[in-house]
Scaffold this motif. Sequence first.
Motif, short mmCIF file in Angstrom:
data_model
loop_
_atom_site.label_atom_id
_atom_site.label_comp_id
_atom_site.label_asym_id
_atom_site.label_seq_id
_atom_site.Cartn_x
_atom_site.Cartn_y
_atom_site.Cartn_z
N ARG A 144 0.83 -1.20 0.00
CA ARG A 144 0.00 0.00 0.00
C ARG A 144 0.86 1.25 0.00
O ARG A 144 1.86 1.35 0.72
N GLU A 145 0.46 2.22 -0.82
CA GLU A 145 1.17 3.50 -0.88
C GLU A 145 1.04 4.20 0.48
O GLU A 145 -0.05 4.36 1.01
N GLY A 146 2.16 4.61 1.02
CA GLY A 146 2.16 5.31 2.30
C GLY A 146 2.43 4.41 3.48
O GLY A 146 2.60 4.89 4.61
N SER A 147 2.42 3.09 3.28
CA SER A 147 2.68 2.17 4.39
C SER A 147 4.14 2.25 4.80
O SER A 147 5.03 2.49 3.98
N ILE A 148 4.37 2.06 6.08
CA ILE A 148 5.73 2.11 6.63
C ILE A 148 6.09 0.71 7.10
O ILE A 148 5.27 0.00 7.67
N ALA A 149 7.33 0.31 6.85
CA ALA A 149 7.77 -1.06 7.12
C ALA A 149 7.95 -1.29 8.62
O ALA A 149 8.27 -0.37 9.38
N TYR A 150 7.76 -2.55 9.02
CA TYR A 150 8.09 -3.05 10.35
C TYR A 150 9.26 -4.02 10.18
O TYR A 150 9.28 -4.85 9.27
N ALA A 151 10.24 -3.93 11.07
CA ALA A 151 11.44 -4.75 10.94
C ALA A 151 11.75 -5.43 12.26
O ALA A 151 11.38 -4.95 13.34
N ALA A 152 12.47 -6.58 12.17
CA ALA A 152 12.90 -7.31 13.36
C ALA A 152 14.20 -8.02 13.04
O ALA A 152 14.35 -8.60 11.96
N TRP A 153 15.16 -7.93 14.01
CA TRP A 153 16.45 -8.60 13.87
C TRP A 153 16.50 -9.78 14.83
O TRP A 153 15.89 -9.76 15.88
N LYS A 154 17.28 -10.80 14.45
CA LYS A 154 17.54 -11.92 15.36
C LYS A 154 18.96 -12.41 15.13
O LYS A 154 19.32 -12.83 14.03
#
Length: 994
Positions: free
Chosen positions: A45-55
């Motif tokens: 979706r235009e305008g969506s912001i990413a969610y990130a996770a490190w392991k």
Amino acid sequence: EGSSPMEDGVTVMFIMHQHALVVRLHTNSDHVDHIETFSRLEGAREGSIAYAAWKYTSSSSDSSPIDEEPVSWLALVWDRQVQVAKFVKSKVIKHKDWNLDSAAVGVAWLNDQMLAVLNLRGQLCLFSKDGSELRRTIFILDGLVFDDSILYHTHFSNRFGNPERHFNNSVAVRGATVYILGPSFLTVSRLLPWKEWIEALKRAGDWMGAMDMAMKLYDGHTQGVVDLPRTLDSIREAIMPYLVELLLSYIGYVSEYISIALSNHTGKGGAADGLIDADRSLLTEREEQYARVGGVAVEFCVHIGRNDILFDTVFSKFVAAQSGGMFLEVLEPYMLKDMLGSLPPQIMQALVEHYSGKGWLQRVEQCILHMDISSLDFNQVVRLCREHGLYGALIYLFNQGLSDFRTPLEELLSVIQNATRKDATCYRMLVYLKYCFQGLAFPPGHGIIPRAQLHSVREELLQFMLEESKIHTSEVFKGFSSSSRKCPNMCYLLWMDTEATLEVVKCAFAQENFESTSSTPDASVSKDEDDTNIERESQNILLQGVVDTIIHIVGLENEAIHSIVVGTAESEESELWPTVNYFGYIIEFVSFFISNKRAKSSQRVLKHILKYLTSSSTPSYDDKKMPTQKEVLQLFNVVPQTDWNYDYVLHLCLDAHFHQACGRIYAARNQNLSALDSYMKDIVQPYHAFIFISKKLFQLAGDEALSFRSTVISRFAELVNLSRECAFVLFLDHFQNQIQQIFSKLPSDSRSHFLFLKTAMEVHLSGKLDFSALTGNEIVERLYFSGELEDYLQRLSNSPKFDCNLVSMIDELFEPYLKLLCQYEPRSALKFLETFDSYRLEGCLQLCLDYGVTDAAAFLQERAGDAESALALVLAGLDEKISQFITSVENAFSQISSKGSSEIEQPAIVLKTNEVLFLVPIEILTKICIVYCIIGNMFDVLIKAHPVLDALRSSIGLCQRNSQNSDPKKSQSLWFQLLDSFSEPLKKLYGSRM
């Protein structure tokens, strides 16, 4: 967003609207290293912001070796798009992408194998790092909505300047617990350890689900569970005690349920009959329940490799519940599927006793055939097989377990010897012998006998069959020993079924048994050949021993054949052996190996063989074998002439009408004319006479040759009648220069003269002859006369060629041949005339008119330009034929009520009309259809009277041809003449209806 321990700095990610940037920040400088840029995936979706996770993990494998580099796993979610990558040696490697069914609002790693994703539907989803969904649950509490369950902020705006809800830092993970921060409370979701998970399924009553999960854990399918070691062996060691406890708890639970249900029912009371029926129904249901429990227990124990629990604790529980037999029956399909390869002695004993009590011994035998012999109590199983007559399993045990092929024969023979009548065990023994002789393991489907062992197995079994019987009290022994003073073990099989026994013995001496299996061109090939030759020599010695034994048993060395009496003293019943059919099987068995040079016999034995083969009552030993006369001829080929009494043999062959055999004897005595007479009497296979003639014409010389040639020429008419094709080939090969002498021996009006000229004309026109009628059934012949017959058939296959003498005579022979053709095959005269162009029209026309060949005569008149005469010839006698046709139809109308149209007979003279069939014009077809509609079901009558219609077709065809080649007036005259000829008969037949 996160970091992992790296050398000289930390790695961070910056998330923007369109990209996510991974860089390294150095601690001792302001320098920044760019590592990777992730672009927003297409479809997000235009305008969506990413969610990130490190392991961060210590290595990229479960074994975690010390020398491997550290690995960090990165999960990045854009709207519904998930990306997973791993960070190794300062390099990002993309691992997997997949789509979600709802937009994500948070992401976190539970461990390095599972990824937790929250979505806008209020669902917490667990995924493997490869994208497989493991679990899904709702994290929204009852009575709340999504906005009340998770905290968000609007600090970020999209590129249009509108605020966006964002859920960063609202989800956190600690061990196996997921924390979700709401506006006024904290939601905690914990991933249950494996044991608690199974216990939860048990408490919910889902025993099958609990046991299924336990087996998956045993197989190493640990995704979605925690609190387990890393390696598969460690997992199995950790959970094994609990798995056993789980199985026993399940069995105890079901047993208690069944007991309570049974006790509740028996306490209700009621009418006696109704209670009995209800009890039966309940007992049936009880057995079904225990069968299901037993199936689960067997499946579970086999899966986890704890057969000791299955056969000890589980079996004891079933026995205590009085369902031990049901448990044993449950084991059967698992044994047949090779999932249970062995049974403890006590279980094996119980299985055999239970199945024996129900009459299921064959099923027990099938179970034994699927067991691992090395894991069985061999002596116990053998004893059980002997006690219950499981001979198939007994053979399998000795063959596969001890490589002992003789002992099973002794076991089976002891049963046959003690039998007072013919027993089915005999056929099992014969099948066993046949498989061993053919190199196949018994029972069927268990592979083959090793090549290195096969020769010794055959030899051992044959030696056993030739050994003297050890049981002297059997009726068979008494009968054979009193008659032939000898009773080998084979006698019992011969008495049971002579034909089948001899066929089985032949399998041991088949030629293909000695073919070399090696194809490598080295020293090993010659070694294999030497071994094969040694085996063949040894087998031939054994074969001679078998033949001699059978000859001695039957008494073929004596003038009179033995009649062996086999019977029982108690019942005073007896029977004679061999019967007529059995004697035939024995004679042909001995004859087969003698004629193939595999065995030898005395003159007296040969005398008995020939007397049998030439007797009119000889039974058929095997339809696939050569005919009896061919067997006699084969014996002539292999037995030296000094062993024959030719006068006696000739007398037998003459009485049997063995013309080829008589010819062979006369030829051996140089009585060539008598030999020729004998061969010429064989009208079924006439080529043998021509083979003999050709052979003698090449062999003889001088006055003897001239005399033989004169005899052949004098009998050429008979040879032509015997086979015109072979006679013509003989003429081309030996008598082309004596054509006038040949014609002088063929009477001018004889059928032999006609056949010879017909063959000559066929060769002249087509250049070949059809020999299919002579060579269509030569498969057996080729096997036994491959030399002379092959040469002769090759000669027939070559196209015969004329020399100039016969070609120059074709024109002279044309009219004589046409005369013979009109006499013997008038229907072929027209086709013959159409083939040639140059001949005398007047002479040929007169011949056709003299012999009444109307179609050929009309063709010649038309060719001469006299179309009116041709039409008149075709129409001659047509009035009479149509009158007969009308009479036939009228009779049919009068009989149609009592007969079907297919039964109506037509006058013979109508059916003998010789007019040629022409293509029917459309006008005639239309009239036939009209007539069919008028007279109803009389179409068969018209078809049967086709010669009359043929006359009409011939006439109209003649008129049509002349319409194209003549002037209109002449054509019109012909058409009117034709219509006048048919108008009156048609009016008389159909009247005004036409």
